[in-house]
Design a protein around this motif. Structure first.
Motif, PDB file in Angstrom:
ATOM      1  N   PHE A 138      57.396  46.612  39.638  1.00  0.00           N
ATOM      2  CA  PHE A 138      57.305  45.601  38.578  1.00  0.00           C
ATOM      3  C   PHE A 138      57.402  44.215  39.250  1.00  0.00           C
ATOM      4  CE2 PHE A 138      59.619  49.322  36.989  1.00  0.00           C
ATOM      5  CZ  PHE A 138      58.828  49.720  35.928  1.00  0.00           C
ATOM      6  N   ALA A 139      56.593  44.019  40.267  1.00  0.00           N
ATOM      7  CA  ALA A 139      56.827  42.956  41.250  1.00  0.00           C
ATOM      8  C   ALA A 139      56.340  41.578  40.826  1.00  0.00           C
ATOM      9  CB  ALA A 139      56.189  43.342  42.584  1.00  0.00           C
ATOM     10  N   THR A 156      55.252  46.970  50.129  1.00  0.00           N
ATOM     11  CA  THR A 156      54.355  47.507  49.110  1.00  0.00           C
ATOM     12  C   THR A 156      54.744  46.887  47.776  1.00  0.00           C
ATOM     13  OG1 THR A 156      54.072  49.608  50.293  1.00  0.00           O
ATOM     14  CG2 THR A 156      53.527  49.580  47.945  1.00  0.00           C
ATOM     15  N   HIS A 157      53.787  46.178  47.172  1.00  0.00           N
ATOM     16  CA  HIS A 157      54.004  45.395  45.957  1.00  0.00           C
ATOM     17  C   HIS A 157      53.261  46.085  44.821  1.00  0.00           C
ATOM     18  CE1 HIS A 157      54.067  41.292  43.847  1.00  0.00           C
ATOM     19  NE2 HIS A 157      53.161  41.958  43.150  1.00  0.00           N
ATOM     20  N   VAL A 158      54.000  46.567  43.812  1.00  0.00           N
ATOM     21  CA  VAL A 158      53.403  47.345  42.719  1.00  0.00           C
ATOM     22  C   VAL A 158      53.579  46.604  41.403  1.00  0.00           C
ATOM     23  CG1 VAL A 158      53.409  49.547  41.485  1.00  0.00           C
ATOM     24  CG2 VAL A 158      53.933  49.494  43.940  1.00  0.00           C
ATOM     25  N   LYS A 162      46.650  43.378  36.841  1.00  0.00           N
ATOM     26  CA  LYS A 162      45.830  42.917  37.962  1.00  0.00           C
ATOM     27  C   LYS A 162      45.856  41.396  38.156  1.00  0.00           C
ATOM     28  CE  LYS A 162      41.336  43.675  40.129  1.00  0.00           C
ATOM     29  NZ  LYS A 162      40.015  44.348  40.010  1.00  0.00           N
ATOM     30  N   PRO A 163      45.779  40.574  37.092  1.00  0.00           N
ATOM     31  CA  PRO A 163      45.856  39.127  37.308  1.00  0.00           C
ATOM     32  C   PRO A 163      47.175  38.673  37.937  1.00  0.00           C
ATOM     33  CG  PRO A 163      44.945  39.588  35.140  1.00  0.00           C
ATOM     34  CD  PRO A 163      45.443  40.888  35.680  1.00  0.00           C
ATOM     35  N   VAL A 164      48.257  39.386  37.650  1.00  0.00           N
ATOM     36  CA  VAL A 164      49.547  39.052  38.253  1.00  0.00           C
ATOM     37  C   VAL A 164      49.521  39.362  39.751  1.00  0.00           C
ATOM     38  CG1 VAL A 164      51.972  39.762  38.329  1.00  0.00           C
ATOM     39  CG2 VAL A 164      50.910  39.231  36.153  1.00  0.00           C
ATOM     40  N   ILE A 165      48.877  40.468  40.129  1.00  0.00           N
ATOM     41  CA  ILE A 165      48.711  40.788  41.549  1.00  0.00           C
ATOM     42  C   ILE A 165      47.925  39.680  42.241  1.00  0.00           C
ATOM     43  CG2 ILE A 165      47.581  42.343  43.168  1.00  0.00           C
ATOM     44  CD1 ILE A 165      49.851  43.859  42.179  1.00  0.00           C
ATOM     45  N   SER A 166      46.872  39.181  41.594  1.00  0.00           N
ATOM     46  CA  SER A 166      46.082  38.090  42.178  1.00  0.00           C
ATOM     47  C   SER A 166      46.940  36.838  42.371  1.00  0.00           C
ATOM     48  CB  SER A 166      44.884  37.767  41.274  1.00  0.00           C
ATOM     49  OG  SER A 166      44.029  38.881  41.156  1.00  0.00           O
ATOM     50  N   ILE A 180      50.660  42.172  53.000  1.00  0.00           N
ATOM     51  CA  ILE A 180      51.380  42.870  51.938  1.00  0.00           C
ATOM     52  C   ILE A 180      50.419  43.892  51.323  1.00  0.00           C
ATOM     53  CG2 ILE A 180      52.405  42.621  49.641  1.00  0.00           C
ATOM     54  CD1 ILE A 180      53.493  39.916  50.519  1.00  0.00           C
ATOM     55  N   ARG A 181      50.910  45.078  51.050  1.00  0.00           N
ATOM     56  CA  ARG A 181      50.093  46.121  50.408  1.00  0.00           C
ATOM     57  C   ARG A 181      50.176  45.943  48.902  1.00  0.00           C
ATOM     58  NH1 ARG A 181      51.732  52.450  49.831  1.00  0.00           N
ATOM     59  NH2 ARG A 181      49.799  53.214  48.872  1.00  0.00           N
ATOM     60  N   TRP A 182      49.021  45.733  48.263  1.00  0.00           N
ATOM     61  CA  TRP A 182      48.980  45.475  46.824  1.00  0.00           C
ATOM     62  C   TRP A 182      48.560  46.738  46.089  1.00  0.00           C
ATOM     63  CZ3 TRP A 182      51.143  40.919  46.376  1.00  0.00           C
ATOM     64  CH2 TRP A 182      50.938  39.962  47.372  1.00  0.00           C
ATOM     65  N   VAL A 183      49.306  47.125  45.069  1.00  0.00           N
ATOM     66  CA  VAL A 183      49.001  48.324  44.294  1.00  0.00           C
ATOM     67  C   VAL A 183      49.020  47.976  42.814  1.00  0.00           C
ATOM     68  CG1 VAL A 183      49.689  50.695  43.735  1.00  0.00           C
ATOM     69  CG2 VAL A 183      50.050  49.804  46.056  1.00  0.00           C
ATOM     70  N   VAL A 184      47.862  48.111  42.153  1.00  0.00           N
ATOM     71  CA  VAL A 184      47.783  47.909  40.703  1.00  0.00           C
ATOM     72  C   VAL A 184      47.923  49.273  40.050  1.00  0.00           C
ATOM     73  CG1 VAL A 184      46.402  47.008  38.789  1.00  0.00           C
ATOM     74  CG2 VAL A 184      46.219  45.958  41.053  1.00  0.00           C
TER      75      VAL A 184
END
Length: 297
Positions: A138-139, A156-158, A162-166, A180-184
């Motif tokens: 919930f990163a 690892t960032h989960v 998707k816009p929050v990951i961006s 950083i590893r991004w996981v949606v």
């Protein structure tokens, strides 16, 4: 031995809580002052309404048709987005801030002490573990992920949005970090899969909301799912070199609930700390902004 604490972030050049009260808070982020709703500020303001109106560059007004959404009333000189830096304890991070329809700006300043905790724990772990592995669930926009990465961890960032990951990726770039590893994905699904794979992490960070939806419509309800999620996290946490942090923002969830969950699921954990996160305004009123539990090897 459990230590119950009230944690307030150390003074930070680019953030301050100016005033709070009447279910609102007045904050400065960098060059700009914002007025936002705050359900726990049930006391009276210390400054006058005129003072708030005069000082604020942006005021959040709730939509009468929605308890969560709203619009911002801004002055002509208000920039959106804008940027702030956090420089403390070996960290030098840069965050993009923006005015969202949910009143958030992409940053939770009360988490600053946890960022420093993460940085220090990873530095201590790296004596025995050259590249500690950290999982951030919930990163959101990545404050904890940036702190962990800057300390030298594989992160690892989960997050399910998707816009929050961006947004978090932009913060990584602005902080001059990488890899950083991004996981949606839905956090529960991801953690269960990692358990089946036999993976382990030296650090696990959780910031679960009260309610949420995964990318495929998965429903998250804190009261219903937190217990099982913590059980999976216990299976993922390294047995020898580790730290663990969980923050809760849901009204009605006390740190005692976290203490019961942690003791039952993880056992008698070492170096545990739990209590409330708060920020102090200029009149020395302490605004509660969540509860936390953290422990480490």
């Amino acid at each position: 031995m459990v230590s119950i604490q009230l944690i307030t972030p150390a003074p930070w050049d680019e953030y301050e809580l100016i005033d709070s009260g009447d279910f609102q808070k007045l904050e400065r982020f960098g060059d700009f002052i914002l007025s936002r709703p705050e359900p726990q500020a049930i006391w009276n303001k210390s400054l006058s309404d005129n003072d708030w109106e005069r000082r604020a560059h942006a005021i959040f007004r709730r939509d009468r048709q929605s308890p969560e959404r709203g619009d911002w009333q801004t002055t002509p000189d208000m920039r959106d987005p804008w940027y702030v830096r956090f420089r403390q304890g070996g960290l030098n991070l840069k965050f993009k801030l923006a005015l969202t329809t949910f009143k958030h700006v992409g940053l939770f300043p009360e988490q600053a002490d946890n960022w420093l905790y993460i940085h220090d724990k990873i530095k201590a772990l790296s004596v025995d573990v050259p590249r500690p592995k950290v999982l951030n669930l919930f990163a959101y926009t990545g404050g904890a992920s940036l702190a962990a990465r800057q300390a030298g961890a594989d992160v690892t960032h989960v997050d399910a949005v998707k816009p929050v990951i961006s947004w978090a990726r932009e913060n990584m770039d602005h902080s001059e970090l990488d890899n950083i590893r991004w996981v949606v994905e839905d956090a529960v699904k991801f953690v269960r899969r990692e358990v089946r794979r036999g993976n382990r992490y030296n650090g696990i960070i959780l910031d679960p909301p009260a309610y949420g939806r995964g990318p495929d419509g998965e429903k998250w309800v804190l009261e219903e799912h937190l217990n099982d999620l913590l059980k999976s996290c216990a299976d993922l946490l390294d047995r020898s070199d580790f730290f663990f942090i969980i923050n809760l923002y849901s009204l009605g969830f006390s740190s005692l609930i976290l203490d019961n969950l942690i003791q039952q699921i993880f056992g008698n954990v070492p170096n545990s700390e739990w209590g409330e996160l708060a920020v102090t305004d200029q009149a020395q009123k302490k605004l509660p902004l969540g509860v936390f539990y953290r422990f480490s090897s």
